[in-house]
Design a protein around this motif. Structure first.
Motif, PDB file in Angstrom:
ATOM      1  N   ASP A   1       2.225   5.764   3.944  1.00  0.00           N
ATOM      2  CA  ASP A   1       0.854   6.092   3.600  1.00  0.00           C
ATOM      3  C   ASP A   1       0.817   7.623   3.506  1.00  0.00           C
TER       4      ASP A   1
ATOM      5  N   THR B   1       1.445   4.268  -0.635  1.00  0.00           N
ATOM      6  CA  THR B   1       0.056   4.578  -0.989  1.00  0.00           C
ATOM      7  C   THR B   1      -0.158   6.070  -0.879  1.00  0.00           C
ATOM      8  N   SER B   2      -0.794   6.648  -1.870  1.00  0.00           N
ATOM      9  CA  SER B   2      -1.047   8.082  -1.824  1.00  0.00           C
ATOM     10  C   SER B   2      -2.464   8.387  -2.274  1.00  0.00           C
ATOM     11  N   GLN B   3      -3.114   9.307  -1.565  1.00  0.00           N
ATOM     12  CA  GLN B   3      -4.429   9.791  -1.981  1.00  0.00           C
ATOM     13  C   GLN B   3      -4.282  11.304  -2.135  1.00  0.00           C
TER      14      GLN B   3
ATOM     15  N   ASN C   1       6.278  -0.354   0.020  1.00  0.00           N
ATOM     16  CA  ASN C   1       4.873  -0.177  -0.318  1.00  0.00           C
ATOM     17  C   ASN C   1       4.465   1.269  -0.064  1.00  0.00           C
TER      18      ASN C   1
ATOM     19  N   ARG D   1     -11.435   4.943   0.404  1.00  0.00           N
ATOM     20  CA  ARG D   1     -10.055   4.462   0.455  1.00  0.00           C
ATOM     21  C   ARG D   1      -9.198   5.284   1.407  1.00  0.00           C
TER      22      ARG D   1
ATOM     23  N   SER E   1       1.694  -1.405  -9.759  1.00  0.00           N
ATOM     24  CA  SER E   1       1.253  -0.020  -9.550  1.00  0.00           C
ATOM     25  C   SER E   1      -0.220   0.070  -9.877  1.00  0.00           C
TER      26      SER E   1
ATOM     27  N   ASN F   1      -3.763   7.290  -5.854  1.00  0.00           N
ATOM     28  CA  ASN F   1      -5.163   7.609  -6.122  1.00  0.00           C
ATOM     29  C   ASN F   1      -5.398   9.095  -5.989  1.00  0.00           C
TER      30      ASN F   1
ATOM     31  N   THR G   1       0.490   2.675  -4.915  1.00  0.00           N
ATOM     32  CA  THR G   1      -0.913   2.995  -5.175  1.00  0.00           C
ATOM     33  C   THR G   1      -1.044   4.503  -5.192  1.00  0.00           C
TER      34      THR G   1
END
Lengths: 458, 258
Positions: A244, A272-274, A270, A430, A327, A301, A299
């Protein structure tokens, strides 16, 4: 019409803009040679050679058509990091409690400002320099293996000139619950202070961790001089790893920020990046994810909010190499003043990457008639059983929604701010990391006119 | 002084005249119904009253509590006690229904020289109002109207009205699209808010709502003009005969003026 910052000079530089980088290379390659394996030395030489051939990108290159980096090429640059001038008071505002925090100032690791935490056995979180001396076997197989410098001048510069950065290694099966916070502080000078942080994050099979990269400017120097930071972060997810990631880019508007973020995903991992950008004058994020093993999910974002003459360019590339991968990309932008944003999203589905599910969305909100967005989604598909969607929108606040809020007694400014916040909200919501989320919310309350009403209403 | 006085109101949008000479007076404590066929200008009248600036008032005036509203912004009208329940309530993702209402109520209270309500007092106040429209508490914490069903949106409008406590409430086709149960809930909510000090302007396409919210006066708006006013029995007459016989009347009136 000037494309970027008001500091664009039409005067031709007196010297070759590449010269100071060549000098820096001589110094860095010399000082690092005895600490690094020969492969890295060769890589540095190749990279500086490649940079000399490429030069700084110009607008003639498709990938740089809308982002003019002449302000960087024409700035006089110093490699004198003056890192000692940054003290605890410059860092305090950016600290995140209950994290394992590593502080770099202008690319120089500052152990006395860092706050390392106890982590599970086998986990390595250290400066890259330290990692080369303590764990060369863990660094060697990965460093420089993913971020390609052959066609990217700033990756080439980083590869040739990087001195330090952060290394994270999470061994097989280990879950790191404490977030790892990499805090890069820039401190400007009369000449732009250049730094090339190099980060490497390796998550072994079935491991999990959260990493936050924050780029900020030391308070005292917010109005004193500029910085040029070109970080490269490589992140490798072994099978079934879960990572994450957050990036918060909040430097002063004098800062140049040219970052590359390279992600490599193996089977069933898996990621996820914001990515949040509200700082910097000239900002580019190249984000490249390679989905190399079956069944992985990425992911990516982001949210950017820029004003004045800021320019932010998010360049995404997702390579679906293996079958059965998903993706998702959602980038939202809010622009005011003469700000400019570029979003380029390429999804590349390789032959054999059947059952790919790729979704990309870019939405922009223009709050002024002089702000400008270029949004350019691109699909290249070489498999025949895939689902790929992309969409991009550029719009203004909905007049009817503003009227609706005002009809309930909310003033016009506050109504517009509420709707702007609402636009950003699906990214804000998110963000699982509490510290990052709080920072973003506080920023929005501060930036939006009548933010106190927004604070009350969300 | 009447609560609302509309005198010879002419309204255009992009050069097309939508209202051409509306006269209407509403006293405190009254319920007025405005009926009319589609496109007769009912919703335009509602939005002009609330101050939407995409409509241009070309002639005439609107007096609210004796004051000309011409220059008043929508939020100023709201703070003075005018409320519009929207025909199509807007979804505002990311803004919580209850916190939004708190901000709105406090803006209104501040304007009235009252103290802002703190969180506890507000929550008690809101719970009381929710029971009026039998609203599910879960809808309080959701973003404004986001993902609400049609009926929930309309109920939420009446809930907002109850919380903001206006002196004049304009309900723009609050009944449209509601099944009979939802219609009764909305009507009960409105009826419980009827009082000496408050008036309602109920805009509707169908007579059915007026079985539940019994009006003092019924007006028929055709082609941007009130062509007939009467008691509640006028609504029943319209239900029988439709609007056709009055549309002819509107043309006669226009011809007579010409």
């Amino acid at each position: 019409m000037p494309e970027v910052a008001s500091s664009v000079s039409t005067k031709r530089p007196a010297v070759d803009p590449r010269a100071p980088y060549r000098e820096a290379f001589e110094r860095v390659s010399c000082s690092r040679a005895e600490h690094e394996p020969g492969r890295i030395g060769s890589l540095r030489s190749e990279a500086i050679g490649r940079f000399e051939e490429l030069g700084f990108p110009t607008k003639r290159l498709e990938e740089w058509r809308s982002t003019d980096v002449r302000p960087i090429a024409q700035s006089s640059i110093t490699f004198e990091a003056s890192a000692g001038l940054v003290t605890e008071s410059d860092v305090a505002d950016y600290r995140y409690p209950d994290t394992c925090e590593l502080v770099l100032v202008n690319g120089v690791y500052r152990p006395e400002l860092s706050r390392l935490a106890d982590l599970p056995e086998g986990v390595v979180v250290s400066s890259l320099v330290e990692a080369w001396s303590e764990h060369p076997d863990l660094v060697e197989p990965h460093l420089g293996c993913h971020a390609k410098f052959e066609s990217h001048a700033f990756v080439a510069l980083n590869t040739a000139l990087h001195e330090n950065g952060v290394f994270v290694f999470v061994p097989r099966g280990v879950v790191v619950e404490t977030p790892i916070h990499v805090l890069h502080i820039g401190r400007g000078a009369a000449q732009a202070v250049a730094s090339f942080p190099r980060n490497l994050f390796v998550a072994e099979e079935s491991s999990q961790c959260r990493v936050i990269e924050q780029y900020a400017t030391a308070e005292a120097s917010q109005t004193a001089g500029s910085t040029f930071v070109a970080p490269v972060t490589e992140i490798i997810l072994a099978p079934s790893a879960v990572v994450d990631h957050y990036k918060l880019q909040r430097e002063s508007t004098d800062a140049f920020h040219m970052a590359t973020f390279q992600i490599y995903l193996e089977r069933a991992s898996n990621f996820t990046s914001q990515s949040i950008s509200w700082g910097g004058g000239l900002v580019r994020n190249d984000v490249n994810a390679v989905l190399a093993g079956e069944g992985c999910e990425a992911t990516l974002n982001g949210l950017y909010m820029v004003e004045g003459r800021q320019l932010v360019d998010n360049h995404m590339r997702v390579d679906h190499v293996a079958a059965h991968c998903d993706s998702h990309e959602l980038f939202k932008g809010i622009l005011e003043g003469h700000a400019r944003a570029i979003f380029s999203g390429r999804i590349f589905v390789h032959k054999g990457a059947q059952k790919t599910d790729a979704k990309q969305t870019n939405r922009n909100l223009l709050l002024s008639p002089t702000a400008l967005v270029n949004s350019n989604p691109q699909l290249e598909i070489f498999a025949d059983d895939v689902r790929c969607t992309h969409g991009s929108t550029v719009g203004q606040l909905d007049e009817l929604a503003v009227f609706y809020l005002r009809s309930r007694g909310i003033g016009e400014e506050a109504a517009k701010s509420l709707l702007t916040y609402a636009f950003a909200a699906d990214i804000v919501q998110r963000i699982k990391d509490k510290s990052v989320r709080r920072d973003l919310e506080e920023f929005l309350f501060r930036r939006l006119p009548r933010g106190e009403v927004v604070r009350q209403a969300v | 002084m009447s609560l609302l006085e509309i005198k010879n109101l002419h309204v255009s949008v992009e050069d097309a005249e939508i209202l051409n000479g509306v006269d209407l007076t509403v006293e405190k404590g009254q319920v007025h119904a405005i009926m009319g066929p589609n496109g007769s200008g009912k919703s335009t009248l509602a939005q002009v009253l609330a101050g939407r600036d995409t409509y241009e008032v070309t002639q005439g005036e609107i007096l609210f509590k004796g004051e000309d509203l011409a220059e008043a912004a929508p939020e100023e009208r709201a703070r003075e006690g005018l409320f519009l329940a929207f025909q199509y309530p807007v979804e505002i993702p990311g803004v919580s229904n209850v916190y939004f209402l708190k901000a709105a109520l406090n803006a209104i209270r501040k304007h009235r020289g009252q103290e802002e309500m703190d969180a506890m007092d507000f929550l008690n106040y809101v719970r009381e109002k929710m029971s009026l429209v039998k609203m599910d508490e879960a809808l309080l914490n959701r973003p404004v109207n986001e993902g609400f069903s049609g009926g929930e949106k309309k109920r939420n409008e009446i809930f907002h009205m109850a919380v903001l406590d206006p002196v004049l409430a304009v309900l723009d086709e609050t009944d449209s699209g509601l099944d009979i149960d939802a219609l009764k809930i909305v009507a009960d909510g409105v009826n419980s808010l009827r009082s000496e000090g408050r008036a309602f302007l109920v805009i509707t396409h169908y007579q059915r709502l007026l079985n539940y919210i019994v009006p003092d006066v019924v007006h028929v708006l055709v082609d941007g003009k009130i062509v007939r006013s009467g008691g509640k029995e006028l609504a029943l007459e319209l239900e029988d005969k439709g609007y056709g016989w009055l549309e002819g009347k509107a043309k006669e009136q226009v011809a007579a003026h010409a």
